[in-house]
Design a protein around this motif. Structure first.
Motif, short mmCIF file in Angstrom:
data_model
loop_
_atom_site.label_atom_id
_atom_site.label_comp_id
_atom_site.label_asym_id
_atom_site.label_seq_id
_atom_site.Cartn_x
_atom_site.Cartn_y
_atom_site.Cartn_z
N GLY A 178 50.33 43.70 50.17
CA GLY A 178 51.50 43.11 49.39
C GLY A 178 52.76 43.65 49.66
O GLY A 178 52.90 44.46 49.87
N GLY A 179 53.22 42.75 48.96
CA GLY A 179 55.00 42.97 49.14
C GLY A 179 55.90 41.96 49.45
O GLY A 179 55.54 40.77 49.82
N TRP A 187 54.54 46.68 57.73
CA TRP A 187 52.80 46.88 57.94
C TRP A 187 52.71 46.41 59.31
O TRP A 187 51.99 47.02 60.13
CB TRP A 187 52.27 46.07 57.03
N MET A 188 53.14 45.07 59.92
CA MET A 188 52.97 44.75 61.30
C MET A 188 53.38 45.83 62.26
O MET A 188 52.55 46.13 63.12
CB MET A 188 53.69 43.42 61.53
N LYS A 189 54.41 46.55 62.12
CA LYS A 189 54.82 47.61 62.99
C LYS A 189 53.79 48.56 63.08
O LYS A 189 53.61 49.52 64.21
CB LYS A 189 56.37 48.20 62.53
N ALA A 300 47.72 36.98 49.71
CA ALA A 300 48.67 36.11 49.41
C ALA A 300 49.86 36.41 50.67
O ALA A 300 50.01 37.72 50.92
CB ALA A 300 49.28 36.52 48.06
N PRO A 301 50.72 35.59 50.77
CA PRO A 301 51.71 35.60 51.83
C PRO A 301 52.84 36.50 50.91
O PRO A 301 52.72 36.92 49.64
CB PRO A 301 52.37 34.61 51.83
N PRO A 302 53.79 37.32 51.91
CA PRO A 302 54.60 38.04 51.16
C PRO A 302 55.36 37.35 49.95
O PRO A 302 55.56 36.06 50.33
CB PRO A 302 55.61 38.31 52.37
N VAL A 303 56.04 38.15 49.19
CA VAL A 303 56.91 37.53 48.06
C VAL A 303 58.33 37.74 48.55
O VAL A 303 58.91 38.33 48.83
CB VAL A 303 56.60 38.53 46.95
N THR A 304 58.82 36.44 48.13
CA THR A 304 60.30 36.38 48.47
C THR A 304 61.05 36.67 47.13
O THR A 304 62.05 37.34 46.94
CB THR A 304 60.75 34.61 48.72
N GLU A 305 60.67 36.12 46.20
CA GLU A 305 61.26 36.33 44.60
C GLU A 305 59.68 36.54 43.59
O GLU A 305 58.95 35.86 43.51
CB GLU A 305 61.98 35.07 44.15
N GLU A 306 59.86 37.63 43.06
CA GLU A 306 58.73 37.68 42.03
C GLU A 306 58.72 36.67 40.87
O GLU A 306 59.75 36.38 40.46
CB GLU A 306 59.09 39.26 41.28
N GLY A 307 57.65 36.30 40.78
CA GLY A 307 57.39 35.16 39.55
C GLY A 307 57.60 33.80 40.09
O GLY A 307 57.59 32.94 39.25
N ALA A 308 57.95 33.52 41.19
CA ALA A 308 58.40 32.45 41.67
C ALA A 308 57.22 31.45 42.10
O ALA A 308 56.14 31.91 42.24
CB ALA A 308 59.37 32.44 42.92
N LYS A 309 57.33 30.09 41.74
CA LYS A 309 56.21 29.23 42.14
C LYS A 309 56.43 28.69 43.56
O LYS A 309 56.59 27.53 43.84
CB LYS A 309 56.27 28.10 41.11
N ASP A 310 56.33 29.63 44.59
CA ASP A 310 56.50 29.38 45.96
C ASP A 310 55.32 28.44 46.66
O ASP A 310 55.69 27.71 47.48
CB ASP A 310 57.04 30.32 46.93
N LEU A 311 54.17 28.79 46.08
CA LEU A 311 53.05 28.30 47.09
C LEU A 311 52.53 26.96 46.33
O LEU A 311 53.05 26.77 45.28
CB LEU A 311 51.80 29.31 46.71
N TYR A 312 51.69 26.14 46.69
CA TYR A 312 51.17 24.88 46.46
C TYR A 312 49.95 24.45 47.05
O TYR A 312 49.61 24.77 48.21
CB TYR A 312 52.13 23.97 46.57
#
Length: 433
Positions: A178-179, A187-189, A300-312
């Motif tokens: 995560g992160g 991580w990919m590298k 979960a996908p990488p986080v852009t902003e902590e606490g954001a409701k980015d997924l649906y």
């Protein structure tokens, strides 16, 4: 059952003329006064089209066998294509007025085809031929465009990050913990470095418009609102594509290698250890990877902003009926079976996402992957926000353009500035047609 492989380059040309093709059919009309029961003595042949692969085709074969046993007078002829080719063919058929009777349908195209009266109004069949008791109001609302129900969601899914535990063990790298997006690049590298030119950490995620969308949502914005207004400017898009420059320079799998394994992806060719995609892709991945691969990771996908409701949660797909079908009652009978039947649930599991119908979910008998997907969607509850509006007319064209630009960026044949200019040029055509 047959699988048509079309030229990939043809997709671009058709995508650019999609609106014109659909405009030719704008005078098509719905069913008018519709009967609400199916005559079991009427012998009918229905054409059904879907996108997918041989794994999904086998599942549909099982579903149709169960359907034809229950409705012996209805014969289903089916065909399938890869996703881009599927819409190329539908747009050609739309121009000629010859869409299949029943179709697996993507949310991205629902508004476009609905507003051009290409899809049957399902309202007369709801509650009679199409059983609505197993479907929540939220699910039924997914297929409504301008107050008209033209599609029924088969299932829901969410954006996630699939990983390949066997490949990770092979190269000696731990699961992504995560992160943020930089953490994911790092991580990919580590995977690519350990893979020594045979395994890569992943694919260039800036080639997928959904990754751009979840970043925008995390910032409180959106791709497009209900009035077809974009929630980003050229500078923000440039920033997104610029963020992939380092990854494209030796971290992610080379685009040429992806071309060599097409129509498989790097992930289900066991070349990449991760893939950002919809969570219902898991069954197809396992089927393509083969018997040597028995499990996948799903985080979960990488986080852009902590606490954001980015997924649906979105409909992984819907089923629709052509407004010009000669057999609307029989077509509605098939649609109901594909959405609600426990036998179909048993055939597909979570290949199309978690079943939206309670009766179909009961029949699914979720396998370990299905349970994993269910657990994953529960685990991201804190990141789930309201779903965006039904995609704007032309969204499928823009999504495909975004993907093709991503390929050129990966090949290094297009600069970020030119990529942004191309996309905004395409967007101007689509939004102002």
């Amino acid at each position: 059952m047959f699988n048509i492989r079309s030229s990939r380059t043809a997709v671009t040309a058709v995508a650019l003329t999609a609106a014109a093709a659909l405009a030719l059919t704008g005078c098509a009309s719905g069913s008018g006064d519709a009967a609400t029961t199916y005559d079991p003595d009427e012998k009918v042949t229905l054409n059904f089209a879907f996108w997918g692969n041989d794994v999904r085709a086998a599942m549909y074969d099982e579903a149709f066998a169960a359907f034809e046993e229950e409705y012996p007078n209805i014969t289903v002829n089916s065909s399938f294509l890869g996703f881009p080719e599927f819409w190329e063919k539908r747009q050609t058929e739309a121009a000629g007025g010859g869409l299949p009777d029943v179709m697996q349908f993507d949310y991205s195209y629902l508004r476009q085809y609905s507003q051009n009266n290409l899809l049957l109004d399902l309202e007369p069949y709801l509650g009679n031929i199409i059983d609505t008791e197993p479907l929540s109001e939220n699910i039924l609302g997914i297929g409504v465009v301008n107050g008209v129900t033209t599609g029924i969601a088969t299932s829901t899914n969410a954006w996630g990050l699939y990983t390949n535990p066997k490949l990770l063990e092979q190269v000696g790298v731990e699961e992504f913990a995560g992160g943020d997006w930089e953490d994911y690049d790092d991580w990919m590298k580590s995977v690519t470095d350990a893979g020594g030119g045979t395994v890569w950490g992943g694919t260039d995620y800036t080639g997928r418009i959904q990754n751009f969308e979840i970043q925008l949502r995390a910032e409180g914005s959106y791709l497009f609102n209900d009035d077809a207004e974009p929630g980003f400017d050229e500078a923000r898009l440039a920033e997104f594509w610029e963020s992939g420059v380092a990854a494209r320079d030796g971290i992610v799998i080379p685009q040429q290698r992806l071309e060599e394994v097409y129509p498989l992806s790097g992930f289900d060719s066991a070349l990449t250890a991760s893939e950002l995609t919809w969570d219902n892709f898991g069954a197809g991945y396992l089927g393509n990877l083969g018997a040597d691969y028995t499990e996948l990771g799903l985080v979960a996908p990488p986080v852009t902003e902590e606490g954001a409701k980015d997924l649906y949660l979105k409909p992984s797909m819907l089923h629709t009926i052509s407004s010009k079908t000669d057999h609307p009652e029989a077509a509605a009978t098939l649609l109901n079976f594909l959405v609600n039947s426990p036998e179909v649930g048993a055939a597909f599991g979570t290949n199309r996402g978690l079943p939206a119908s309670t009766t179909q979910l009961e029949g699914a008998e979720l396998d370990p992957l299905g349970e994993q997907i269910r657990a994953y969607e529960e685990s991201i509850a804190d990141r789930l926000g309201d779903a965006p509006p039904v995609p704007i007319v032309g969204f499928g064209t823009l999504e495909e353009k975004f993907r093709l630009i991503g390929q050129e960026l990966a090949f290094g044949t297009l600069s970020v500035d030119d990529a942004v200019s191309q996309f905004f040029g395409e967007m101007d055509v689509v939004l102002n047609q």
